[in-house]
Design a protein around this motif. Structure first.
Motif, PDB file in Angstrom:
ATOM      1  N   ASN A 155       0.964  -2.388  -2.564  1.00 58.91           N
ATOM      2  CA  ASN A 155       1.594  -2.825  -1.315  1.00 58.91           C
ATOM      3  C   ASN A 155       2.626  -1.819  -0.840  1.00 58.91           C
ATOM      4  N   TYR A 156       3.423  -1.334  -1.840  1.00 59.43           N
ATOM      5  CA  TYR A 156       4.503  -0.406  -1.491  1.00 59.43           C
ATOM      6  C   TYR A 156       3.947   0.845  -0.825  1.00 59.43           C
ATOM      7  N   PHE A 157       2.942   1.443  -1.492  1.00 61.16           N
ATOM      8  CA  PHE A 157       2.438   2.720  -0.967  1.00 61.16           C
ATOM      9  C   PHE A 157       1.592   2.554   0.280  1.00 61.16           C
ATOM     10  N   SER A 158       1.150   1.306   0.575  1.00 59.55           N
ATOM     11  CA  SER A 158       0.357   1.134   1.795  1.00 59.55           C
ATOM     12  C   SER A 158       1.197   0.609   2.967  1.00 59.55           C
ATOM     13  N   SER A 159       2.488   0.369   2.691  1.00 64.22           N
ATOM     14  CA  SER A 159       3.338  -0.105   3.789  1.00 64.22           C
ATOM     15  C   SER A 159       3.911   1.061   4.572  1.00 64.22           C
ATOM     16  N   ALA A 160       3.668   1.088   5.878  1.00 66.99           N
ATOM     17  CA  ALA A 160       4.149   2.181   6.719  1.00 66.99           C
ATOM     18  C   ALA A 160       5.667   2.256   6.701  1.00 66.99           C
ATOM     19  N   ASP A 161       6.334   1.099   6.738  1.00 72.79           N
ATOM     20  CA  ASP A 161       7.795   1.067   6.717  1.00 72.79           C
ATOM     21  C   ASP A 161       8.350   1.685   5.449  1.00 72.79           C
ATOM     22  N   GLU A 162       7.753   1.259   4.305  1.00 73.12           N
ATOM     23  CA  GLU A 162       8.226   1.764   3.019  1.00 73.12           C
ATOM     24  C   GLU A 162       8.054   3.278   2.924  1.00 73.12           C
TER      25      GLU A 162
END
Lengths: 367, 254
Positions: B44-51
Motif C-alpha cells: 500500500n505504501y509504495f503504491s500510494s501516490a501521496d506517500e
C-alpha cells in the motif's frame, strides 16, 4: 652548448639565505650532480630550476631563454620527485600519459593535442625504456619502491624534456635497489642524451654517476669539477671531508714541492704557497701505505675495524690520529712504518672555509 | 579473567536489548505481523501516490541541501586547507559555532529572520544545519593531499585549473562522498526544519512519522515509514563503506 645558466642567483626565506649569489653553467647532455649535506641549498637550486621556487635575485636561463619568473608548466624541464609523487588515483599508464594529454604540438595551421594512438605508443615506449613493459594497467600502490621509481622516471622523460631534474630519487630505496638504479640512470642518460641534474647528499652516488659534481654547503658552491678532480684536488677541508674519508691535518709549507707535517718533511707536488704558510694537508686513507722498510714515519696502531673487503685502522703519530685503509690486520699497539707518495699529498689553504663564511655574511648584509 | 570481561559487557547488552533490539522488534511487529504476517502495508505504501510524493520530496530536499553544502563547503574547505594563517583552527571553530545553539531555537530564529516559509526555507535550514558535516571531511582530505602531487602536476604541464580538476578534485572525492552522506542521511528524516520552516507543500517523512505516532496513533503505518527510513540509513552506510574502501585504495581518506 649551454643548456642551463644560473647567474648570481640567491634565494631567501624570511630573510634567511638558502642559496647565496650562486652561478654555474651546465652543458647540454651532461650528468651533473648537486651534492651537499641537508640545508646546503642543493634542493632549493633544483626547485628554482623546476620553477617551484622563484629566485629572490639573479637570472636562470634554460636553453638560452630567461626562465627566472616562468611557472613550472611552461619550462622545458621535468622532475623526478624524492617520494615519486605518483598520482594515487591514476594507474601506471595514466600517470605517464598525464603530461602527454596536456601537450600541444605545433602543426602547419596552429596547434593540436596528441591523438590517443600517439599517446599510447609514447607511453609504451617510455615503459619499455624503464623496463616495465606490461605494467600499464597496474595500480600505483601495487608497485614496489623500485618500480614506482621507474614509473616516476618514465612519467618525466615521456615529455621529452631538455633537462631531467632528479631530487634525491634514490634515497627511499634499499641499498641493493639503489645500486641497481644508479646503473639504470646512467644507462638512461646515455640512451636519451638529455641533460640530467641530480641532487643528492650521498657522495658515493655523486662519484659513481656524474660527469661533474657541484659541491654545496650553506647555500654556497664549494667546488665544481669532475668526480676525479673533486676527489683528488678538493678545494677546501669541507669538500675533502665530505667526499670520502680523509685525514686532514695541519702542515707547514716549507718551499715549492716540500711540506712539513707530523714532525717530518715530505716531498709533494704542490707549489705556490707562502714560505712557512700553515696549510691543510689532505691524506686519503687508501693512499697511505704500510711498509716494512724505508718508512718515512712510524705510527702506533690504536684499533682496526673490519670493513668487509679491507680494514680501517686508526693509528697515532705524535698525538695525531690518522685513518689508513689496509688489506691485512694489525694488532692493537703494533708499531708500523708508513709511506706516502708525493702526489698523494694534497695541500689546501687552511683558511679557505673561514674566507667563504665571511663572504657570505657580507652578501647577506647587503640584502 | 575471561568471565570478568563478559561481565563488563552486561550493562551494554542490557541497554542494547531494552533500547535497540526490543523497539526494533516492535517496529517489525507493527509493520509486518499485526493480524498475521503480511506485506500488504508495504504494498500500500509504495503504491500510494501521496506517500511516494512525501518520500521523494524528502529525498529531493536532502539531496539539494547536500549539493548546496558541497557548493558552499568545498571552496571554503579549499581556502582553509591552503591557508597558512594561524587563525585557521579558530575559523574552523567558528564554522561549527551555529551548532552551539539549540537546533530548534536556531530553526525558529531562521524562520523569523526571513519571515517566510516553504521549500526554499527548508533547504536553507538544512544547508545551514549540516554545512559543518560537509566542510570538515572535505577539509581534512584536502589538508592531507601531499603538495608534491600539485607540484608534479604543474611540472607535467598543467596550469592551476587543470591541476584542480585532474588532481585535487579526484583526490578529495572521498571527502565529498563522506560529507554527502553525513548531510544526506540525517537531512532526509528531518522533522522540525520542515515543521517550522515549511508550508503545506513541504510535508516530509519526519513530519509524517510524527503525525502517525503522536496524532493518528497509526503504529503500523508509522512502522512502515520507519523501516523505509532505516533501510535508507543502512543503504547509505553500505555505500559509504564501499566507497571509502575504494577511496582508501586510491589513496584518499574518509
Amino acid at each position: 652548448m649551454k643548456i642551463i645558466e644560473v647567474k648570481n642567483v640567491s634565494k631567501f626565506y624570511n630573510g634567511e639565505g638558502a642559496v647565496s649569489n650562486t652561478s654555474f653553467t651546465i652543458d647540454e647532455g651532461e650528468f651533473v650532480t648537486i651534492l651537499g649535506p641537508s640545508g646546503s641549498g642543493k634542493t632549493t637550486i633544483l626547485r628554482m630550476l623546476a620553477g617551484f621556487e622563484m629566485a629572490s635575485s639573479g637570472t636562470i636561463l634554460i636553453d638560452g631563454k630567461d626562465m627566472t619568473k616562468i611557472p613550472p608548466n611552461k619550462r622545458p624541464v621535468n622532475t623526478v620527485f624524492q617520494k615519486y609523487a605518483l598520482f594515487p588515483h591514476l594507474d601506471v599508464f595514466e600517470n605517464i600519459a598525464f603530461g602527454l594529454k596536456l601537450k600541444r604540438i605545433k602543426v602547419n595551421d596552429g596547434e593540436r593535442l596528441l591523438s590517443v594512438g600517439e599517446i599510447k605508443s609514447k607511453v609504451q615506449e617510455a615503459l619499455s625504456l624503464v623496463g616495465l613493459k606490461n605494467y600499464g594497467d597496474r595500480d600505483i600502490d601495487n608497485l614496489s619502491g623500485g618500480q614506482q621509481q621507474r614509473v616516476a622516471i618514465a612519467r618525466a622523460i615521456v615529455n621529452e624534456p631538455k633537462v631531467l631534474l632528479l631530487d634525491e630519487p634514490l634515497s627511499a630505496l634499499d641499498l641493493k635497489m639503489r645500486q641497481e638504479m644508479r646503473i639504470e640512470l646512467r644507462r638512461l642518460h646515455k640512451e636519451l642524451g638529455i641533460t640530467f641534474i641530480f641532487v643528492t647528499h650521498d657522495q658515493e652516488e655523486a662519484m659513481t654517476m656524474s660527469d661533474r659534481i657541484i659541491v654545496m654547503k650553506d647555500g654556497i658552491i664549494q667546488q665544481i669539477g669532475t668526480p676525479k678532480q673533486i676527489y683528488d684536488e678538493p678545494s677546501n677541508a669541507f669538500v675533502a671531508d665530505f667526499i670520502g674519508d680523509s685525514n686532514i691535518i695541519k702542515g707547514k709549507f716549507i718551499k715549492d714541492f716540500q711540506v712539513e707535517f707530523l714532525g717530518k718533511k715530505f716531498e709533494c707536488v704542490d707549489k705556490g704557497f707562502k714560505r712557512n704558510e700553515i696549510v691543510d694537508v689532505v691524506l686519503r686513507p687508501e693512499s697511505i701505505e704500510v711498509v716494512k722498510k724505508d718508512a718515512q714515519i712510524e705510527a702506533k696502531v690504536l684499533y682496526s675495524i673490519f670493513e668487509g673487503s679491507y680494514y680501517n685502522i686508526t693509528v697515532e703519530i705524535k698525538k695525531q690520529k690518522l685513518v689508513i685503509e689496509t688489506i691485512r690486520r694489525y694488532e692493537d699497539g703494533a708499531k708500523i712504518g708508513l709511506w706516502i707518495e708525493p702526489d698523494e699529498i694534497h695541500l689546501m689553504r687552511s683558511n679557505d672555509i673561514e674566507d667563504k663564511e665571511e663572504n657570505k655574511e657580507v652578501e647577506n648584509g647587503e640584502e | 579473567m575471561k568471565n570478568s570481561r563478559v561481565l563488563f559487557s552486561v550493562p551494554y547488552l542490557i541497554f542494547m536489548a531494552v533500547f535497540v533490539v526490543f523497539p526494533l522488534g516492535l517496529l517489525f511487529y507493527y509493520a509486518f505481523f499485526v493480524q498475521g504476517f503480511s506485506l500488504e502495508r508495504f504494498g500500500n505504501y509504495f503504491s500510494s501516490a501521496d506517500e511516494m510524493a512525501t518520500l521523494f520530496r524528502s529525498i529531493g530536499f536532502a539531496f539539494t541541501a547536500a549539493l548546496f553544502c558541497i557548493l558552499i563547503g568545498y571552496p571554503a574547505a579549499l581556502i582553509l586547507a591552503r591557508s597558512r594563517s594561524k587563525f585557521v583552527p579558530f575559523i574552523l571553530l567558528l564554522l561549527t559555532a551555529p551548532m552551539w545553539v539549540n537546533g530548534l531555537l536556531r530553526t525558529i530564529a531562521l524562520g523569523e529572520l526571513f519571515a517566510s516559509r516553504g521549500a526554499f526555507m527548508v533547504i536553507i535550514g538544512l544547508t545551514m544545519d549540516y554545512l559543518p558535516f560537509m566542510l570538515m571531511p572535505i577539509y581534512l582530505v584536502l589538508k592531507n593531499i601531499d603538495k608534491a602531487y600539485l607540484e608534479a602536476s604543474t611540472d607535467l604541464g598543467a596550469n592551476k585549473w587543470t591541476t584542480f580538476y585532474k588532481v585535487v578534485l579526484p583526490l578529495s572525492m572521498s571527502g565529498i562522498i563522506s560529507g554527502f552522506l553525513m548531510v544526506f542521511t540525517p537531512a532526509v528524516s528531518t522533522y522540525y526544519l520542515s515543521a517550522y520552516l515549511g508550508d503545506n507543500t513541504t510535508f516530509m517523512l519526519g513530519e509524517e512519522l510524527n503525525l502517525m505516532f503522536t496524532k493518528n496513533h497509526d503504529y503500523s503505518g508509522g512502522a512502515v515509514i520507519a523501516i523505509v527510513l532505516l533501510s535508507f540509513v543502512l543503504i547509505s552506510f553500505f555505500i559509504t563503506n564501499w566507497l571509502s574502501k575504494l577511496g582508501n585504495k586510491r589513496g584518499g581518506i574518509i
